[in-house]
Scaffold this active site. Structure first.
Site, mmCIF file in Angstrom:
data_model
loop_
_atom_site.group_PDB
_atom_site.id
_atom_site.type_symbol
_atom_site.label_atom_id
_atom_site.label_comp_id
_atom_site.label_asym_id
_atom_site.label_seq_id
_atom_site.Cartn_x
_atom_site.Cartn_y
_atom_site.Cartn_z
ATOM 1 N N ARG A 29 0.827 -1.203 0.000
ATOM 2 C CA ARG A 29 0.000 0.000 0.000
ATOM 3 C C ARG A 29 0.861 1.254 0.000
ATOM 4 O O ARG A 29 0.488 2.268 -0.585
ATOM 5 C CB ARG A 29 -0.915 0.024 1.225
ATOM 6 C CG ARG A 29 -2.066 -0.939 1.076
ATOM 7 C CD ARG A 29 -3.071 -0.799 2.193
ATOM 8 N NE ARG A 29 -4.196 -1.690 1.957
ATOM 9 C CZ ARG A 29 -5.145 -1.945 2.833
ATOM 10 N NH1 ARG A 29 -5.112 -1.372 4.030
ATOM 11 N NH2 ARG A 29 -6.140 -2.757 2.535
ATOM 12 N N GLU A 41 -1.912 -9.290 -4.175
ATOM 13 C CA GLU A 41 -3.274 -9.823 -4.328
ATOM 14 C C GLU A 41 -3.267 -11.329 -4.577
ATOM 15 O O GLU A 41 -4.120 -12.051 -4.071
ATOM 16 C CB GLU A 41 -4.017 -9.109 -5.469
ATOM 17 C CG GLU A 41 -4.432 -7.680 -5.138
ATOM 18 C CD GLU A 41 -5.422 -7.616 -3.976
ATOM 19 O OE1 GLU A 41 -6.085 -8.623 -3.680
ATOM 20 O OE2 GLU A 41 -5.525 -6.539 -3.348
ATOM 21 N N THR A 47 -5.216 -16.675 1.909
ATOM 22 C CA THR A 47 -4.131 -16.602 2.892
ATOM 23 C C THR A 47 -4.233 -15.313 3.703
ATOM 24 O O THR A 47 -4.528 -14.253 3.153
ATOM 25 C CB THR A 47 -2.756 -16.654 2.177
ATOM 26 O OG1 THR A 47 -2.776 -17.718 1.229
ATOM 27 C CG2 THR A 47 -1.639 -16.899 3.153
ATOM 28 N N LEU A 84 3.291 -21.557 1.578
ATOM 29 C CA LEU A 84 2.153 -20.658 1.346
ATOM 30 C C LEU A 84 0.951 -21.417 0.771
ATOM 31 O O LEU A 84 -0.185 -20.974 0.903
ATOM 32 C CB LEU A 84 2.595 -19.548 0.383
ATOM 33 C CG LEU A 84 1.934 -18.186 0.420
ATOM 34 C CD1 LEU A 84 1.860 -17.620 1.828
ATOM 35 C CD2 LEU A 84 2.693 -17.217 -0.476
ATOM 36 N N TYR A 124 -11.762 -10.625 -9.827
ATOM 37 C CA TYR A 124 -11.420 -9.887 -8.611
ATOM 38 C C TYR A 124 -10.030 -9.245 -8.718
ATOM 39 O O TYR A 124 -9.861 -8.049 -8.464
ATOM 40 C CB TYR A 124 -11.445 -10.813 -7.376
ATOM 41 C CG TYR A 124 -10.770 -10.167 -6.204
ATOM 42 C CD1 TYR A 124 -11.431 -9.201 -5.455
ATOM 43 C CD2 TYR A 124 -9.430 -10.449 -5.896
ATOM 44 C CE1 TYR A 124 -10.788 -8.551 -4.415
ATOM 45 C CE2 TYR A 124 -8.785 -9.800 -4.861
ATOM 46 C CZ TYR A 124 -9.469 -8.853 -4.128
ATOM 47 O OH TYR A 124 -8.832 -8.186 -3.116
ATOM 48 N N ASP A 142 -14.647 -9.963 -3.958
ATOM 49 C CA ASP A 142 -14.248 -11.277 -3.446
ATOM 50 C C ASP A 142 -15.272 -11.717 -2.391
ATOM 51 O O ASP A 142 -16.329 -11.085 -2.232
ATOM 52 C CB ASP A 142 -12.821 -11.230 -2.870
ATOM 53 C CG ASP A 142 -12.735 -10.351 -1.629
ATOM 54 O OD1 ASP A 142 -13.738 -9.677 -1.297
ATOM 55 O OD2 ASP A 142 -11.686 -10.346 -0.972
ATOM 56 N N THR A 303 -9.048 -27.690 -1.483
ATOM 57 C CA THR A 303 -10.404 -27.186 -1.704
ATOM 58 C C THR A 303 -11.410 -28.326 -1.914
ATOM 59 O O THR A 303 -12.477 -28.346 -1.307
ATOM 60 C CB THR A 303 -10.421 -26.239 -2.931
ATOM 61 O OG1 THR A 303 -9.350 -25.326 -2.784
ATOM 62 C CG2 THR A 303 -11.732 -25.477 -3.013
#
Ligand code: SF4
Length: 353
Positions: A29, A41, A47, A84, A124, A142, A303
């Protein structure tokens, strides 16, 4: 068409005022260049921010530009992603960087439709990059945004059904202000991570947009969002064999197109093998070994799938002629990306070192 219960102007100004005072200070940012926003992103998908921060720092210092990422070896990219999860994200980042170099001279395209054509960039992410990095009036919808908007409007359809969320996406687009589109989208992200959260009861008393929230007014915040029940995950039983010989360990690369494709794994066999079954397998492979011991079990949830794994540590007198590689512990740690799904067994290697 869905509407808010207060004017869009009031809604936006209350949300942005809150954001200006409460926004999270994050490295991407303070320097919202397109590459920084893009990498952040992608890492933030599935995460938590706190988990992403050290990965982001390491990734950006290894690959400071899109060209650096494009020229990197995919295995190095995967190694930096180790832990990750959802490695497809790293593979797509790498492929997209190569496409940006070959087709856009190393600069991220600004147009939403061109961003959408890059591997791994969906609606997104394209909306987030276009609005945050390029100041375009695009929404970034999202699960957080769907949840917030469904509570604001008492949306009766399931938000996890892509066929039913178009009204929420249309509403999101009407809310994005032309003067601060990126800040608006980030404010919605922050609100979803703080007050209007996914798990537990939302902290409505502190919420800057409670005036606009029908779920708050009607005291039914935990009823929304509506979700349809998911299909149960497929369970896959595996037996992991940690084969050691000559101070090396056996690993093999996963098929490119498989789940976790291109990453490395320990030898594994389908089903849960008893110790007798393992001895039989070793005999069939003419293995001479000193020990074969059970090292417990582990579970990893993807998933759509769960791996239920049990493991054995086997010390061989000599290496077996298998198609993978025999590597030292240092080579394993420095070079070969092992998926998080196998972290339990990676730890066992250290425990029994
Ligand atoms: Fe979410 Fe509560 Fe704010 Fe409504 S008032 S948007 S439910 S946090």
């Amino acid at each position: 068409m869905l509407h808010l219960s207060i004017s869009i102007q009031n809604f936006v100004s209350e949300l942005l005022e809150w954001y200006d005072q409460n926004k999270r200070e994050l490295p991407w940012r303070s320097s919202p260049l397109p590459y920084n926003v893009w990498v952040s992103e992608i890492m933030l998908q599935q995460t938590q921010v706190q988990t992403v921060l050290p990965y982001y720092e390491r990734f950006m210092s290894a690959f400071p530009t899109i060209r650096d990422l494009a020229q990197a070896d995919l295995q190095q990219v995967h190694k930096l992603w180790e832990g990750l999860g959802y490695y497809r994200r790293a593979t797509n980042l790498h492929q997209a960087a190569q496409k940006i170099v070959s087709e856009f001279n190393g600069y991220m395209p600004e147009e939403y439709h061109l961003l959408r054509q890059l591997p791994g960039i969906g609606d997104y992410t394209a909306g987030a990059i276009a609005s945050i990095a390029f100041g375009q009036r695009t929404c970034a919808v999202d699960g957080n945004v769907l949840r917030i908007l469904s509570r604001l409007t008492l949306f009766e359809e399931p938000i996890n059904d892509p066929k039913s969320v178009k009204p929420l996406k249309d509403l999101a687009q009407t809310l994005v202000p032309a003067h601060r589109p990126g800040d608006f989208n980030q404010a919605m992200m922050d609100l979803g991570a703080s007050h209007c959260r996914a798990n537990g009861v939302p902290t409505c008393r502190l919420c800057p947009i409670q005036n606009a929230c029908l779920a708050f007014k009607k005291d039914c915040t935990t009823v929304f969002p509506i979700k349809k029940s998911k299909k149960p995950r497929q369970i896959e039983n595996r037996t992991i064999l940690l084969l050691r010989a000559d101070n090396t360990l056996y690993i093999q690369q996963r098929e490119k197109n498989a789940l976790l494709g291109g990453l490395w794994e320990y030898l594994n066999l389908p089903g849960h093998l008893s110790e007798n079954n393992v001895h039989t397998w070793l005999k069939e492979h003419h293995a001479v070994y000193s020990t074969c011991q059970s090292i417990g079990k582990s579970r990893h949830i993807f998933t759509h799938k769960e791996w239920h794994m049990i493991g054995y540590l086997i010390d061989l007198k000599s290496r077996l002629p298998l198609s993978g590689r025999w590597v030292t512990l240092k080579e394993l740690q420095d070079t070969y990306p092992i998926p998080t799904a196998l972290a339990y067994f990676s730890q066992k290697i250290l425990d029994y070192e």
